[in-house]
Design an enzyme around this catalytic site. Structure first.
Site, PDB file in Angstrom:
ATOM      1  N   CYS A  50       0.821  -1.217   0.000  1.00 50.57           N
ATOM      2  CA  CYS A  50       0.000   0.000   0.000  1.00 50.57           C
ATOM      3  C   CYS A  50       0.854   1.266   0.000  1.00 50.57           C
ATOM      4  O   CYS A  50       0.402   2.324  -0.415  1.00 50.57           O
ATOM      5  CB  CYS A  50      -0.952   0.006   1.197  1.00 50.57           C
ATOM      6  SG  CYS A  50      -0.147   0.045   2.802  1.00 50.57           S
ATOM      7  N   HIS A  97      19.304   0.812   0.120  1.00 52.60           N
ATOM      8  CA  HIS A  97      17.869   1.073   0.134  1.00 52.60           C
ATOM      9  C   HIS A  97      17.089  -0.184   0.506  1.00 52.60           C
ATOM     10  O   HIS A  97      16.172  -0.128   1.335  1.00 52.60           O
ATOM     11  CB  HIS A  97      17.410   1.585  -1.241  1.00 52.60           C
ATOM     12  CG  HIS A  97      15.938   1.828  -1.334  1.00 52.60           C
ATOM     13  ND1 HIS A  97      15.316   2.883  -0.695  1.00 52.60           N
ATOM     14  CD2 HIS A  97      14.942   1.118  -1.954  1.00 52.60           C
ATOM     15  CE1 HIS A  97      14.008   2.829  -0.926  1.00 52.60           C
ATOM     16  NE2 HIS A  97      13.764   1.771  -1.680  1.00 52.60           N
TER      17      HIS A  97
END
Length: 310
Positions: A50, A97
């Site tokens: 999401c 990351h």
């Protein structure tokens, strides 16, 4: 190995943009197979939640922008319309990351544990689609180990403020006494399960759980003294709900403006508080234009999360 990461997340794009690039779990195998047809792609993993969509690729040294072009084409988006929302990392920056994402440092909710499970699911899907080789496989396994070490050796997971917690906190601000309120929860996944438990612990009067699979809704409803219904039964029960919180994997809206208007007429102007945690959204944006509807998306929970983190 030339490692490149392309992505979009809650810090670079609002939910209305993120949903345009999200991948339905059912279509992810097709997407991976399509991506692997690209001559420059040797391995690939697609992560879609999401709050983010990210593509991790092991590319040929002569790679170009073909992965970005593939992303826009596959999602039927204009090739340049979303460029400003996207980020990309290469080499060591891409590794860093991934480790931050796996450890919960890049999440809307700092330290939330769900992202690690979502990464493991993406890893398995890539493996099943034969899109994963030795290089990305080793990288993701190392990321899982790093996340475990971070959670073990630091206090990052001691008191995470979840999206579910934030949604219930907002409901408590609007309805001071939940013991007089009825909540309709749409979905039966991990997030809705957390919402149900928070509402139950806060003394909610009544819980209705709606899900595509009624058996799964019934299992959750039983644990919180709730009532299970199917998605098709929502229009018949919506007028009962003071609070609606939705989080499904549906690619199409579950609640439309007409259905909500009908419920409001039955409620005789009593307001409904709604939180749509899903991406793509479960509740049509136009619903928020109705009087007596207070509609929030996952992006609107940011301030509550920040306040609790402080």
């Amino acid at each position: 190995m030339h490692l490149v990461t392309y992505g979009i997340n809650h810090t670079t794009a609002p939910v209305a943009v993120r949903e345009k690039l999200s991948f339905d779990a059912d279509k992810l195998p097709l997407a991976l197979a399509s991506l692997m047809l690209n001559d420059s792609v040797i391995e690939a993993v697609i992560v879609s939640t999401c709050n983010r969509t990210e593509i991790y690729c092991h590319l040929d040294e002569d790679y170009d922008n073909s992965v970005l072009l593939w992303l826009h084409n596959f999602q039927q988006q204009d090739a340049t319309a979303l460029q400003s929302y996207l980020y990309h990392y290469e080499g060591a920056d891409a590794v860093r990351h991934l480790f931050r994402v796996a450890s919960g440092l890049d999440s809307l909710v700092l330290g939330e544990p769900q992202i690690l499970g979502q990464l493991k699911t993406a890893y398995t899907q890539a493996l099943n689609a034969k899109a994963l080789g030795k290089s990305l496989g080793r990288l993701f396994q190392h990321a899982f180990a790093v996340a475990k070490q971070v959670r073990t050796d630091t206090a990052i997971g001691n008191s995470p403020v979840s999206v579910a917690f934030a949604a219930v906190s907002l409901a408590k601000q609007i309805f001071s006494n939940l013991a007089e309120s009825t909540a309709l929860l749409i979905g039966a996944g991990e997030t809705i399960e957390l919402v149900a438990r928070h509402l139950f612990d806060n003394g909610i009067k009544r819980l209705i759980i709606a899900n595509r699979t009624v058996e799964r809704a019934h299992m959750l409803a039983t644990s919180v003294n709730g009532y299970a219904i199917s998605l098709s039964e929502i229009p018949a029960h919506l007028a009962e709900a003071d609070i609606v919180i939705s989080s499904t994997a549906s690619q199409l809206p579950i609640l439309g403006k007409g259905t909500v208007e009908s419920a409001l007429k039955q409620r005789k102007r009593r307001p409904i508080f709604m939180v749509d945690i899903a991406v793509p959204r479960d509740i049509e944006a136009e619903v928020g234009q109705l009087e007596d509807i207070y509609l929030y998306t996952v992006d609107d929970l940011h301030d509550i999360i920040e306040e609790n983190l402080q």
